[in-house]
Structure formats: C-alpha cells, structure tokens
Design a protein around this motif. Structure first.
Motif, PDB file in Angstrom:
ATOM      1  N   PHE A 161      32.195  26.792 -11.849  1.00  0.00           N
ATOM      2  CA  PHE A 161      33.282  27.726 -11.553  1.00  0.00           C
ATOM      3  C   PHE A 161      33.908  27.438 -10.190  1.00  0.00           C
ATOM      4  CE2 PHE A 161      30.529  29.618 -14.650  1.00  0.00           C
ATOM      5  CZ  PHE A 161      31.413  30.154 -15.566  1.00  0.00           C
ATOM      6  N   GLN A 162      33.106  26.958  -9.259  1.00  0.00           N
ATOM      7  CA  GLN A 162      33.648  26.649  -7.939  1.00  0.00           C
ATOM      8  C   GLN A 162      34.686  25.533  -8.016  1.00  0.00           C
ATOM      9  OE1 GLN A 162      31.233  27.095  -4.647  1.00  0.00           O
ATOM     10  NE2 GLN A 162      32.033  25.386  -3.480  1.00  0.00           N
ATOM     11  N   SER A 163      34.457  24.553  -8.870  1.00  0.00           N
ATOM     12  CA  SER A 163      35.385  23.437  -8.991  1.00  0.00           C
ATOM     13  C   SER A 163      36.750  23.895  -9.471  1.00  0.00           C
ATOM     14  CB  SER A 163      34.818  22.386  -9.949  1.00  0.00           C
ATOM     15  OG  SER A 163      33.614  21.854  -9.456  1.00  0.00           O
ATOM     16  N   ASP A 175      19.870  36.623 -13.350  1.00  0.00           N
ATOM     17  CA  ASP A 175      20.512  37.448 -12.332  1.00  0.00           C
ATOM     18  C   ASP A 175      20.506  36.819 -10.945  1.00  0.00           C
ATOM     19  OD1 ASP A 175      21.161  39.362 -14.171  1.00  0.00           O
ATOM     20  OD2 ASP A 175      19.434  40.651 -13.744  1.00  0.00           O
ATOM     21  N   ARG A 176      19.709  35.783 -10.728  1.00  0.00           N
ATOM     22  CA  ARG A 176      19.734  35.106  -9.423  1.00  0.00           C
ATOM     23  C   ARG A 176      21.106  34.499  -9.148  1.00  0.00           C
ATOM     24  NH1 ARG A 176      14.802  31.055 -10.127  1.00  0.00           N
ATOM     25  NH2 ARG A 176      15.730  31.027 -12.201  1.00  0.00           N
ATOM     26  N   LEU A 177      21.851  34.206 -10.204  1.00  0.00           N
ATOM     27  CA  LEU A 177      23.164  33.599 -10.030  1.00  0.00           C
ATOM     28  C   LEU A 177      24.177  34.545  -9.392  1.00  0.00           C
ATOM     29  CD1 LEU A 177      23.445  31.661 -13.401  1.00  0.00           C
ATOM     30  CD2 LEU A 177      23.456  30.637 -11.129  1.00  0.00           C
ATOM     31  N   ILE A 178      23.968  35.853  -9.491  1.00  0.00           N
ATOM     32  CA  ILE A 178      24.960  36.816  -8.994  1.00  0.00           C
ATOM     33  C   ILE A 178      25.099  36.747  -7.470  1.00  0.00           C
ATOM     34  CG2 ILE A 178      25.606  39.250  -8.848  1.00  0.00           C
ATOM     35  CD1 ILE A 178      24.213  39.643 -11.577  1.00  0.00           C
ATOM     36  N   PRO A 179      24.027  36.973  -6.688  1.00  0.00           N
ATOM     37  CA  PRO A 179      24.204  36.883  -5.223  1.00  0.00           C
ATOM     38  C   PRO A 179      24.448  35.455  -4.753  1.00  0.00           C
ATOM     39  CG  PRO A 179      21.888  37.227  -5.780  1.00  0.00           C
ATOM     40  CD  PRO A 179      22.651  37.399  -7.052  1.00  0.00           C
ATOM     41  N   LEU A 180      23.833  34.475  -5.420  1.00  0.00           N
ATOM     42  CA  LEU A 180      24.045  33.080  -5.025  1.00  0.00           C
ATOM     43  C   LEU A 180      25.524  32.696  -5.125  1.00  0.00           C
ATOM     44  CD1 LEU A 180      20.999  31.357  -6.804  1.00  0.00           C
ATOM     45  CD2 LEU A 180      21.369  31.476  -4.328  1.00  0.00           C
ATOM     46  N   SER A 181      26.146  33.043  -6.238  1.00  0.00           N
ATOM     47  CA  SER A 181      27.544  32.671  -6.438  1.00  0.00           C
ATOM     48  C   SER A 181      28.463  33.420  -5.482  1.00  0.00           C
ATOM     49  CB  SER A 181      27.953  32.924  -7.887  1.00  0.00           C
ATOM     50  OG  SER A 181      27.848  34.297  -8.221  1.00  0.00           O
ATOM     51  N   ARG A 182      28.185  34.695  -5.222  1.00  0.00           N
ATOM     52  CA  ARG A 182      29.065  35.483  -4.351  1.00  0.00           C
ATOM     53  C   ARG A 182      29.091  34.944  -2.922  1.00  0.00           C
ATOM     54  NH1 ARG A 182      27.585  41.554  -6.742  1.00  0.00           N
ATOM     55  NH2 ARG A 182      29.223  41.537  -8.358  1.00  0.00           N
ATOM     56  N   VAL A 183      27.987  34.417  -2.470  1.00  0.00           N
ATOM     57  CA  VAL A 183      27.973  33.808  -1.132  1.00  0.00           C
ATOM     58  C   VAL A 183      28.576  32.408  -1.173  1.00  0.00           C
ATOM     59  CG1 VAL A 183      26.514  33.034   0.771  1.00  0.00           C
ATOM     60  CG2 VAL A 183      25.996  35.181  -0.397  1.00  0.00           C
ATOM     61  N   MET A 184      28.246  31.636  -2.192  1.00  0.00           N
ATOM     62  CA  MET A 184      28.753  30.271  -2.309  1.00  0.00           C
ATOM     63  C   MET A 184      30.278  30.244  -2.360  1.00  0.00           C
ATOM     64  SD  MET A 184      27.618  27.105  -2.627  1.00  0.00           S
ATOM     65  CE  MET A 184      27.451  25.625  -3.623  1.00  0.00           C
ATOM     66  N   ILE A 233      45.793  32.207  -2.320  1.00  0.00           N
ATOM     67  CA  ILE A 233      45.163  31.921  -3.616  1.00  0.00           C
ATOM     68  C   ILE A 233      43.646  31.889  -3.488  1.00  0.00           C
ATOM     69  CG2 ILE A 233      44.968  30.229  -5.478  1.00  0.00           C
ATOM     70  CD1 ILE A 233      47.607  31.748  -5.426  1.00  0.00           C
ATOM     71  N   ALA A 234      43.145  31.373  -2.363  1.00  0.00           N
ATOM     72  CA  ALA A 234      41.697  31.323  -2.141  1.00  0.00           C
ATOM     73  C   ALA A 234      41.105  32.724  -2.096  1.00  0.00           C
ATOM     74  CB  ALA A 234      41.394  30.582  -0.844  1.00  0.00           C
ATOM     75  N   THR A 235      41.780  33.622  -1.412  1.00  0.00           N
ATOM     76  CA  THR A 235      41.291  34.999  -1.300  1.00  0.00           C
ATOM     77  C   THR A 235      41.285  35.697  -2.658  1.00  0.00           C
ATOM     78  OG1 THR A 235      42.164  35.104   0.960  1.00  0.00           O
ATOM     79  CG2 THR A 235      41.617  37.189  -0.121  1.00  0.00           C
ATOM     80  N   ILE A 236      42.366  35.513  -3.409  1.00  0.00           N
ATOM     81  CA  ILE A 236      42.437  36.112  -4.746  1.00  0.00           C
ATOM     82  C   ILE A 236      41.341  35.545  -5.650  1.00  0.00           C
ATOM     83  CG2 ILE A 236      43.852  36.298  -6.831  1.00  0.00           C
ATOM     84  CD1 ILE A 236      46.318  36.307  -4.983  1.00  0.00           C
ATOM     85  N   ILE A 271      38.238  37.662  -7.517  1.00  0.00           N
ATOM     86  CA  ILE A 271      38.067  37.631  -8.977  1.00  0.00           C
ATOM     87  C   ILE A 271      36.666  37.176  -9.346  1.00  0.00           C
ATOM     88  CG2 ILE A 271      38.787  36.460 -11.096  1.00  0.00           C
ATOM     89  CD1 ILE A 271      41.639  36.425  -9.932  1.00  0.00           C
ATOM     90  N   LEU A 272      36.210  36.089  -8.717  1.00  0.00           N
ATOM     91  CA  LEU A 272      34.895  35.555  -9.060  1.00  0.00           C
ATOM     92  C   LEU A 272      33.759  36.415  -8.509  1.00  0.00           C
ATOM     93  CD1 LEU A 272      35.573  31.739  -8.699  1.00  0.00           C
ATOM     94  CD2 LEU A 272      35.115  33.008 -10.788  1.00  0.00           C
ATOM     95  N   PHE A 273      34.004  37.137  -7.427  1.00  0.00           N
ATOM     96  CA  PHE A 273      33.014  38.087  -6.921  1.00  0.00           C
ATOM     97  C   PHE A 273      32.730  39.147  -7.988  1.00  0.00           C
ATOM     98  CE2 PHE A 273      31.503  41.840  -4.794  1.00  0.00           C
ATOM     99  CZ  PHE A 273      30.690  41.368  -3.768  1.00  0.00           C
ATOM    100  N   ILE A 274      33.806  39.657  -8.565  1.00  0.00           N
ATOM    101  CA  ILE A 274      33.662  40.667  -9.619  1.00  0.00           C
ATOM    102  C   ILE A 274      33.045  40.058 -10.881  1.00  0.00           C
ATOM    103  CG2 ILE A 274      34.961  42.227 -11.130  1.00  0.00           C
ATOM    104  CD1 ILE A 274      37.016  42.490  -8.823  1.00  0.00           C
ATOM    105  N   ALA A 275      33.374  38.797 -11.160  1.00  0.00           N
ATOM    106  CA  ALA A 275      32.928  38.155 -12.401  1.00  0.00           C
ATOM    107  C   ALA A 275      31.520  37.569 -12.317  1.00  0.00           C
ATOM    108  CB  ALA A 275      33.908  37.047 -12.780  1.00  0.00           C
TER     109      ALA A 275
END
Length: 490
Positions: free
Chosen positions: A53-55, A113-122, A90-93, A97-101
């Motif tokens: 998703f980051q890509s 569920d480990r992916l939730i906090p990991l992704s939000r920080v990444m 665009i980066a902020t938006i 979006i991905l924080f919520i998703a």
C-alpha cells in the motif's frame, strides 16, 4: 551550451549519482544483513504487506510531475512551488485515508492486528518524502547532486542505527518501521537546510495543467508499473502466508538494490541531458546509442555475477536461514535486467515528451504480466519439503517471460521515436551481453571447486570482473576506456 561543458556536467552528475547509489547500497546492505540475521521471516512479511500500500500512495503523491519537471527545459519558481505544495497536499490526504483504512489492510492478510499500528506509523514517510521531492528535483535539474548523495547517506546512517538498536533490543518489525521513518525525516531535513530556496505559498491550477500531459503519462505508466511490482507481494501474502511473503520480500529487497539504483542513476543523469537534444535528431540518436552501451557494459556482468554467485553470497551473509529466498532472488535479477532496459527506453520517450507512448507500452507489458499471473496463480501455494516457495518460483518464471516480452515491445517503440532502429539498439547490447554470458557460464561450471562461501563469492566475483574488463580492453571498448579516463581524471 558547449559540448565540452555538457560532457563535464554529465560526467559530474553521473559520478555523484553513482557515488550516491554505492553509498546507499553499502549502508543499506550492511544494515539489511544485520537485520536479516536478527529478525525472523514473519517480521519481513509484515513489512512486505505494508509496502504494497505504501508503494501506491507514494506514486499518487508524486503524480509524475517530478519527471515532468526534469523533462521541462526551463522550470520556473512558480512551477517548483506549485508541485511542492501539491505533493504535500496529496501526501497528507493519502496518509489520512490509509490511517483510517489500517484495519481493512490487516484483514487482507489474515486479520493480523499487528499491521494496524505498524502501518499507521510507517505511512508517516509519505509526508516526509513528499517534502523532499522538489528539493531533490531542483538539484538534479542543475546536474548538481552532491547534496542529494550526502543527505541520502546521512539519512540511511541515522535510520540504520535506530533500526539495528531496536532489532537487537527485541522490537521486531518496529525496527524496520522506525528505520524508514527516521531515514526519510533526516534526508528531508538536510535537503531543506542546505538550500536557500523556499517555495512561494501558491498552488497554481494553470501550472498543474501545463504539466498534466507529461505528468499524466508518467503517472499512468508508473501506476501500472507499481501495480505489477506489488501485486506479487499481495498474492503471496494473501494466498500463501506471511512467512513465504517474508522470503519473497527479502529476495525482492536485495534484487531491487541493483535494479532500482541503476534505473535511478540513468534517469537522474540522462533525462536532463536528453531534453537538451530534443530538436537535434543526429545528436539525440548518437547519445542514446552511447547510453545503451554504457547501460549494457554495467548491467550484464553485474547481474550475471550476482545470479551465478547468489548461493555463496546468501550463505556468507545470512547463513542457511534464507535459503528459500535464493532462487527467488535469481529470478528477480533476471527480470531486473529487462526492467532496467525498459526503464532506459522509457526515459528516451519521456525526454521527448511522448508520454502517451509510454502508456501504450505499459499496457502491453502489463497485459503480458496479467496473462502470466492467470496461468501461474493456481500453483502459487505449492510447496515441497525441499522448497516452501515452489509455487512462488513458478509464479516468478511467468513474470520473467512477461518482462522479456515488454522489453521487445519497448525496444521497437523507443528506437523509432529516437531516430534509430531496433537493430542498432540490439547491436549496442549484444557484445556486452554475450561476453557476460560466456564468463558467467564458466564461473557456474567451476565455482564449486571452492567450498567456503566467502572465498567462493570473493574469488570468482573478482576473477569474473577482471576477465570481463580485460576482454573489453582487448576488444577495444570505447565505453570502458572513457569510464577509466574519467575515473583517472583524464
């Protein structure tokens, strides 16, 4: 601009770009070796799932406009300011979006569920990297990339120190997350503090429209490219599991070190040069021919040696822990050769502003990739006691064939728009490809006479490069002669 001045600027840009990539890969490599020995396959699988998703988000943040800035002959201050603020917006938006998703992302990979906090920080890296795009672009346009090299190296050092410390103290996948965040933050900070330029507070629709034709073409091409680079991680993680995804992520990371670095060097060094010759067909054609020979001179022996020495390299650096990654690494390198050449041809088309042709070629390439996916996907979860990634191997073989088809299509397109011919492109490549194949085949036959993996990789790697350079000298390679003369400051 005088030809001698242009050669000097190109040589200087190429030198700093190469130094940047060497420093980056050395630092990244040392850190990667330590982290691969300390962390388990599942940690890398977790980060591999996030990177899918980051890509895509990173792609939308840039929107192809940074390449359009490079292609434009004389960008203005309004151009740079508008693109900077657009990227940050665009980066902020994207981050929000991905924080919520984040919970939905976790559900796609077994509900971990480990992916939730990991992704939000990444995903914080979106905003940090967006703030650095134009600052880097301005230096590339001036062919003054020294500070880019320094900022990349300092950022990597800071991120590596943090990542290694956290890995050794039991933070698991968080070590990889904070390594990326600190790296991006430090790099952006240095780029801003080392440059007196500051953007105007403006976001011009007129400027965005002026970049749209080239930017949208690059965006479309990049979207399809990123889609088919990351769709493999999605299928592996979703259909096979996080541990096989960890093996794939490790192989993909090490193969991309060479593929991405060389692609970036060629893009950053040659698009500004080629844009100067847009209206001079003879000079443009001659320049692309020299670039083809330089790329072939570097790519074929380097990747060939990495492929035939992959097993001793992995054993020396990681031990037997990542053996399942070796065949994946080799296949990704084969695909990487075609990827670099296609990227090179894309740069030719882009420098001429023919971005729609890039979309056409990308659709053909991705059509071949889709067919390969459809044919091989039923076997992706196949495993044997000897190979837990047997199905992934089949899956990647399909992508190697698809990449070869894409190269052939892009070869014809690029040759025609650059006032050349497909045969000339092939004749630029063939001598270096043939010589590399001969040397690497010989090494594959005799490498097992040395048992120690460190010695095997070192002896045959050095011998292979020595024989290659000696043969190029005997055959009168002008590219090698010019490269050596530049290194020796002649």
């Amino acid at each position: 601009m005088k030809e001698s001045d242009m050669k000097r600027r190109v040589a200087g840009t190429l030198k700093w770009n190469v130094l940047d990539k060497i420093a980056t890969q050395v630092l990244y490599g040392v850190t990667g070796i330590i982290l691969a020995r300390v962390l388990d396959q599942e940690a890398f699988g977790l980060i591999g799932a996030i990177l899918v998703f980051q890509s895509f988000a990173t792609l939308f943040i840039d929107s192809g406009f940074s390449y359009a800035l490079l292609q434009r002959r004389r960008p203005t201050d309004d151009d740079y300011s508008t693109i900077l603020w657009f990227n940050i917006l665009i980066a902020t938006i994207s981050y929000l979006i991905l924080f919520i998703a984040a919970p939905w992302i976790a559900s796609l990979f077994g509900g971990d569920d480990r992916l939730i906090p990991l992704s939000r920080v990444m995903f914080i890296t979106f905003i940090l990297n967006a703030a650095a795009i134009v600052q880097s672009n301005r230096r590339m346009k001036r062919m003054d990339v020294r500070m880019i090299t320094i900022s990349n190296s300092v950022g990597l050092i800071a991120g590596s120190v943090a990542g290694i410390y956290m890995a050794l103290t039991g933070w698991g996948a968080w070590a990889l997350v904070w390594q990326a965040v600190i790296n991006a933050g430090m790099k952006t900070l240095l780029l801003w503090t080392s440059d007196s330029w500051r953007p105007r507070f403006m976001l011009s629709v007129k400027v965005l429209r002026s970049f749209f034709r080239v930017g949208s073409g690059v965006m479309g091409t990049s979207f399809l490219n990123v889609l088919f680079q990351n769709i493999y991680s999605f299928f592996i993680g979703h259909s096979v599991g996080l541990v096989p995804l960890g093996y794939y992520t490790q192989a993909d990371k090490w193969s991309k070190m060479g593929v991405a670095s060389l692609s970036a060097v060629f893009t950053q060094s040659f698009i500004p040069l080629l844009s100067e010759f847009q209206d001079e067909p003879e000079k443009y054609s001659a320049t692309t021919s020299r670039i083809n020979r330089l790329a072939s001179y570097l790519v074929f022996p380097l990747f060939g040696l990495l492929i035939v020495l992959a097993t001793p390299i992995f054993h020396a650096l990681f031990g037997p822990k990542w053996d399942a990654s070796i065949i994946l690494f080799q296949l990704l390198l084969v695909r990487g050769i075609f990827t670099i050449l296609v990227t090179l041809y894309h740069n030719y088309v882009l420098s001429l502003g023919r971005s729609r042709l890039m979309i056409v070629s990308e659709i053909i390439r991705d059509g071949a990739a889709l067919v390969a996916i459809a044919v091989t996907l039923p076997w992706i979860a196949l495993s044997t006691p000897e190979s837990p990634v047997e199905g992934v191997v089949i899956f990647l073989w399909g992508q190697v064939i698809a990449s070869a088809i894409a190269w052939a299509v892009m070869l014809v397109i690029a040759a025609r728009v650059s006032w050349s011919s497909p045969w000339r492109y092939i004749s630029d490549i063939l001598p270096y490809a043939s010589l590399s194949l001969l040397i690497c085949t010989s090494i594959a036959i005799f490498r097992d006479v040395v048992a120690n993996p460190w010695l095997q990789a070192s002896i045959f790697g050095i011998a292979g490069m020595a024989v290659y350079m000696g043969a190029c000298h005997m055959l009168g390679s002008a590219i090698q002669r010019e490269a050596i003369n530049h290194i020796m400051h002649r």
